[in-house]
Design a protein around this motif. Structure first.
Motif, PDB file in Angstrom:
ATOM      1  N   LEU A 177     -60.224 -19.625  15.601  1.00  0.00           N
ATOM      2  CA  LEU A 177     -59.029 -19.403  16.425  1.00  0.00           C
ATOM      3  C   LEU A 177     -59.101 -18.082  17.167  1.00  0.00           C
ATOM      4  O   LEU A 177     -58.767 -18.004  18.354  1.00  0.00           O
ATOM      5  N   LEU A 178     -59.562 -17.039  16.491  1.00  0.00           N
ATOM      6  CA  LEU A 178     -59.548 -15.694  17.061  1.00  0.00           C
ATOM      7  C   LEU A 178     -60.910 -15.266  17.594  1.00  0.00           C
ATOM      8  O   LEU A 178     -61.119 -14.081  17.872  1.00  0.00           O
ATOM      9  N   ALA A 179     -61.808 -16.214  17.774  1.00  0.00           N
ATOM     10  CA  ALA A 179     -63.182 -15.885  18.163  1.00  0.00           C
ATOM     11  C   ALA A 179     -63.260 -15.176  19.510  1.00  0.00           C
ATOM     12  O   ALA A 179     -64.182 -14.398  19.757  1.00  0.00           O
ATOM     13  N   GLY A 180     -62.308 -15.429  20.393  1.00  0.00           N
ATOM     14  CA  GLY A 180     -62.341 -14.815  21.713  1.00  0.00           C
ATOM     15  C   GLY A 180     -61.843 -13.397  21.766  1.00  0.00           C
ATOM     16  O   GLY A 180     -61.877 -12.758  22.835  1.00  0.00           O
ATOM     17  N   PHE A 181     -61.383 -12.877  20.627  1.00  0.00           N
ATOM     18  CA  PHE A 181     -60.833 -11.528  20.583  1.00  0.00           C
ATOM     19  C   PHE A 181     -61.840 -10.545  19.995  1.00  0.00           C
ATOM     20  O   PHE A 181     -62.677 -10.913  19.155  1.00  0.00           O
ATOM     21  N   SER A 182     -61.722  -9.303  20.393  1.00  0.00           N
ATOM     22  CA  SER A 182     -62.504  -8.240  19.774  1.00  0.00           C
ATOM     23  C   SER A 182     -61.911  -7.943  18.401  1.00  0.00           C
ATOM     24  O   SER A 182     -60.766  -8.328  18.110  1.00  0.00           O
ATOM     25  N   PRO A 183     -62.656  -7.254  17.522  1.00  0.00           N
ATOM     26  CA  PRO A 183     -62.088  -6.894  16.216  1.00  0.00           C
ATOM     27  C   PRO A 183     -60.771  -6.135  16.327  1.00  0.00           C
ATOM     28  O   PRO A 183     -59.845  -6.383  15.542  1.00  0.00           O
ATOM     29  N   SER A 184     -60.654  -5.232  17.289  1.00  0.00           N
ATOM     30  CA  SER A 184     -59.412  -4.470  17.430  1.00  0.00           C
ATOM     31  C   SER A 184     -58.274  -5.356  17.904  1.00  0.00           C
ATOM     32  O   SER A 184     -57.123  -5.191  17.479  1.00  0.00           O
ATOM     33  N   GLN A 185     -58.562  -6.332  18.772  1.00  0.00           N
ATOM     34  CA  GLN A 185     -57.525  -7.261  19.221  1.00  0.00           C
ATOM     35  C   GLN A 185     -57.068  -8.172  18.097  1.00  0.00           C
ATOM     36  O   GLN A 185     -55.869  -8.447  17.958  1.00  0.00           O
ATOM     37  N   ARG A 186     -58.023  -8.646  17.276  1.00  0.00           N
ATOM     38  CA  ARG A 186     -57.646  -9.480  16.124  1.00  0.00           C
ATOM     39  C   ARG A 186     -56.742  -8.708  15.179  1.00  0.00           C
ATOM     40  O   ARG A 186     -55.727  -9.229  14.702  1.00  0.00           O
ATOM     41  N   ALA A 187     -57.127  -7.474  14.911  1.00  0.00           N
ATOM     42  CA  ALA A 187     -56.329  -6.646  14.000  1.00  0.00           C
ATOM     43  C   ALA A 187     -54.932  -6.401  14.576  1.00  0.00           C
ATOM     44  O   ALA A 187     -53.931  -6.456  13.842  1.00  0.00           O
ATOM     45  N   GLN A 188     -54.853  -6.148  15.876  1.00  0.00           N
ATOM     46  CA  GLN A 188     -53.549  -5.899  16.491  1.00  0.00           C
ATOM     47  C   GLN A 188     -52.670  -7.137  16.455  1.00  0.00           C
ATOM     48  O   GLN A 188     -51.475  -7.056  16.148  1.00  0.00           O
ATOM     49  N   LEU A 189     -53.251  -8.305  16.762  1.00  0.00           N
ATOM     50  CA  LEU A 189     -52.465  -9.536  16.749  1.00  0.00           C
ATOM     51  C   LEU A 189     -51.896  -9.802  15.360  1.00  0.00           C
ATOM     52  O   LEU A 189     -50.701 -10.091  15.215  1.00  0.00           O
ATOM     53  N   LEU A 190     -52.719  -9.707  14.333  1.00  0.00           N
ATOM     54  CA  LEU A 190     -52.246  -9.973  12.974  1.00  0.00           C
ATOM     55  C   LEU A 190     -51.201  -8.949  12.555  1.00  0.00           C
ATOM     56  O   LEU A 190     -50.216  -9.289  11.886  1.00  0.00           O
ATOM     57  N   ASP A 191     -51.393  -7.702  12.949  1.00  0.00           N
ATOM     58  CA  ASP A 191     -50.415  -6.664  12.604  1.00  0.00           C
ATOM     59  C   ASP A 191     -49.070  -6.945  13.268  1.00  0.00           C
ATOM     60  O   ASP A 191     -48.017  -6.836  12.619  1.00  0.00           O
ATOM     61  N   LEU A 192     -49.073  -7.325  14.534  1.00  0.00           N
ATOM     62  CA  LEU A 192     -47.818  -7.599  15.231  1.00  0.00           C
ATOM     63  C   LEU A 192     -47.129  -8.832  14.665  1.00  0.00           C
ATOM     64  O   LEU A 192     -45.901  -8.868  14.544  1.00  0.00           O
ATOM     65  N   LEU A 193     -47.898  -9.851  14.307  1.00  0.00           N
ATOM     66  CA  LEU A 193     -47.302 -11.034  13.673  1.00  0.00           C
ATOM     67  C   LEU A 193     -46.664 -10.664  12.341  1.00  0.00           C
ATOM     68  O   LEU A 193     -45.551 -11.114  12.026  1.00  0.00           O
ATOM     69  N   ARG A 194     -47.366  -9.865  11.546  1.00  0.00           N
ATOM     70  CA  ARG A 194     -46.818  -9.446  10.243  1.00  0.00           C
ATOM     71  C   ARG A 194     -45.509  -8.674  10.446  1.00  0.00           C
ATOM     72  O   ARG A 194     -44.527  -8.893   9.709  1.00  0.00           O
ATOM     73  N   ARG A 195     -45.499  -7.780  11.400  1.00  0.00           N
ATOM     74  CA  ARG A 195     -44.297  -6.983  11.638  1.00  0.00           C
ATOM     75  C   ARG A 195     -43.137  -7.848  12.131  1.00  0.00           C
ATOM     76  O   ARG A 195     -41.975  -7.614  11.753  1.00  0.00           O
ATOM     77  N   LEU A 196     -43.435  -8.836  12.963  1.00  0.00           N
ATOM     78  CA  LEU A 196     -42.375  -9.737  13.433  1.00  0.00           C
ATOM     79  C   LEU A 196     -41.784 -10.517  12.273  1.00  0.00           C
ATOM     80  O   LEU A 196     -40.568 -10.678  12.164  1.00  0.00           O
ATOM     81  N   VAL A 197     -42.648 -10.992  11.370  1.00  0.00           N
ATOM     82  CA  VAL A 197     -42.191 -11.817  10.236  1.00  0.00           C
ATOM     83  C   VAL A 197     -41.360 -11.003   9.258  1.00  0.00           C
ATOM     84  O   VAL A 197     -40.338 -11.483   8.737  1.00  0.00           O
ATOM     85  N   THR A 198     -41.752  -9.773   8.992  1.00  0.00           N
ATOM     86  CA  THR A 198     -41.143  -9.003   7.903  1.00  0.00           C
ATOM     87  C   THR A 198     -40.045  -8.041   8.346  1.00  0.00           C
ATOM     88  O   THR A 198     -39.365  -7.469   7.488  1.00  0.00           O
ATOM     89  N   ALA A 199     -39.863  -7.856   9.642  1.00  0.00           N
ATOM     90  CA  ALA A 199     -38.832  -6.915  10.096  1.00  0.00           C
ATOM     91  C   ALA A 199     -37.451  -7.373   9.675  1.00  0.00           C
ATOM     92  O   ALA A 199     -37.164  -8.572   9.671  1.00  0.00           O
ATOM     93  N   PRO A 200     -36.573  -6.448   9.304  1.00  0.00           N
ATOM     94  CA  PRO A 200     -35.209  -6.818   8.891  1.00  0.00           C
ATOM     95  C   PRO A 200     -34.460  -7.562   9.983  1.00  0.00           C
ATOM     96  O   PRO A 200     -34.696  -7.344  11.156  1.00  0.00           O
TER      97      PRO A 200
END
Length: 292
Positions: free
Chosen positions: A269-292
């Motif tokens: 799924l994330l093959a088209g992204f650089s390592p930094s882009q993959r990390a950023q996408l997952l971080d933003l998804l996590r923050r969206l899910v867990t934000a109050p």
């Protein structure tokens, strides 16, 4: 994975699983839209009105392709728009077996109103993001969603986080479902087994909370895993009213196999992204899910 609830918990064992993150993010977005949009209106209804901008008449099939929804969903949306006087539905002159829609003046006004509601929902779920992070998130999401979108998808939807996240999840879910077929489980089962391996024996109520699903949904999931011999319910000796969920011996090899398959699907799924882009996408998804 079942009906979502308002839980903001996210188990560490699932924080690197793109499919789970997109499912939880889609549930969070749907919840936010439900709080902002009028009753009986969802992102599909709004998207369909945008597809009818400029006074054009389009077939239901053309609109479904533009906004990336199933024919069944489009039939419901068309009926809702017609019932509310937001669109006129007539027989398609190019195919009398199907229908075409034209947006009414009230429909145009509703589209303008609803756009503010959708933007408010986006602001709510990304309240902790900077403007740069929000822009980066849109770019990453659009990159993932682009192949599944029509060239005629309305421009406002291409930069709408509440539109893009559910589209990605809808496209990803059947892929992961097929990936897990050799193990005989579904994505929701994988999340549950992974969660139980992480937490140890817990009650159904606690499992629903940590997975972010409703209680009826978790009962259905647990029933399915029990039938597969991967999970069992045991009553507490000190409180016979409480059932604790335990993995069986068969769950461990099944989960090991499934984990490898899901990890490979995530990499694809994330093959088209650089390592930094993959990390950023997952971080933003996590923050969206867990934000109050």
């Amino acid at each position: 994975m079942g009906d979502a609830c308002a839980s903001r918990e996210l188990l560490p064992a699932l924080q690197q699983v793109p499919g789970h993150l997109f499912w939880r993010a889609a549930a969070r977005v749907t919840e936010a839209l439900g709080e902002e949009l009028p009753s009986a209106v969802d992102i599909h209804t709004y998207a369909a009105l945008l597809a009818l901008a400029g006074g054009v008449t389009r077939s239901q099939q053309a609109i479904a392709e533009m906004i990336s929804v199933s024919p069944t969903t489009m039939t419901r949306v068309a009926g809702d728009l017609a019932d509310q006087g937001l669109a006129q539905r007539v027989r398609n002159p190019e195919d009398r077996r199907s229908y075409a829609l034209t947006r009414t003046l009230e429909g145009a006004n509703a589209a303008r109103r609803w756009r503010r509601h959708v933007e408010d929902a986006e602001g709510a779920v990304t309240a902790g993001f900077t403007n740069v992070e929000r822009a980066d998130f849109r770019t990453l999401l659009l990159t993932l969603a682009r192949d599944g979108l029509s060239a005629d998808t309305p421009d406002p939807l291409l930069v709408s986080i509440p539109f893009l996240i559910p589209r990605i999840h809808a496209a990803l879910h059947p892929t992961v479902l097929a990936t897990l077929e050799p193990v005989g489980i579904e994505p929701r089962h994988f999340a549950t087994l992974t969660g139980l391996r992480s937490t140890g024996p817990i009650s159904q109520a606690d499992l629903a909370r940590v997975l972010g699903v409703s209680h009826p949904a978790v009962v259905q999931i647990v029933d399915g895993l029990e039938l597969r011999g991967l999970l069992e319910r045991r009553r507490l000796p000190t409180d016979r009213r409480t059932q604790m969920l335990h993995l069986t011996a068969a769950a461990e090899p099944a989960l090991d196999q499934a984990g490898g398959l899901v990890a490979a699907a995530g990499q694809t799924l994330l093959a088209g992204f650089s390592p930094s882009q993959r990390a950023q996408l997952l971080d933003l998804l996590r923050r969206l899910v867990t934000a109050p």
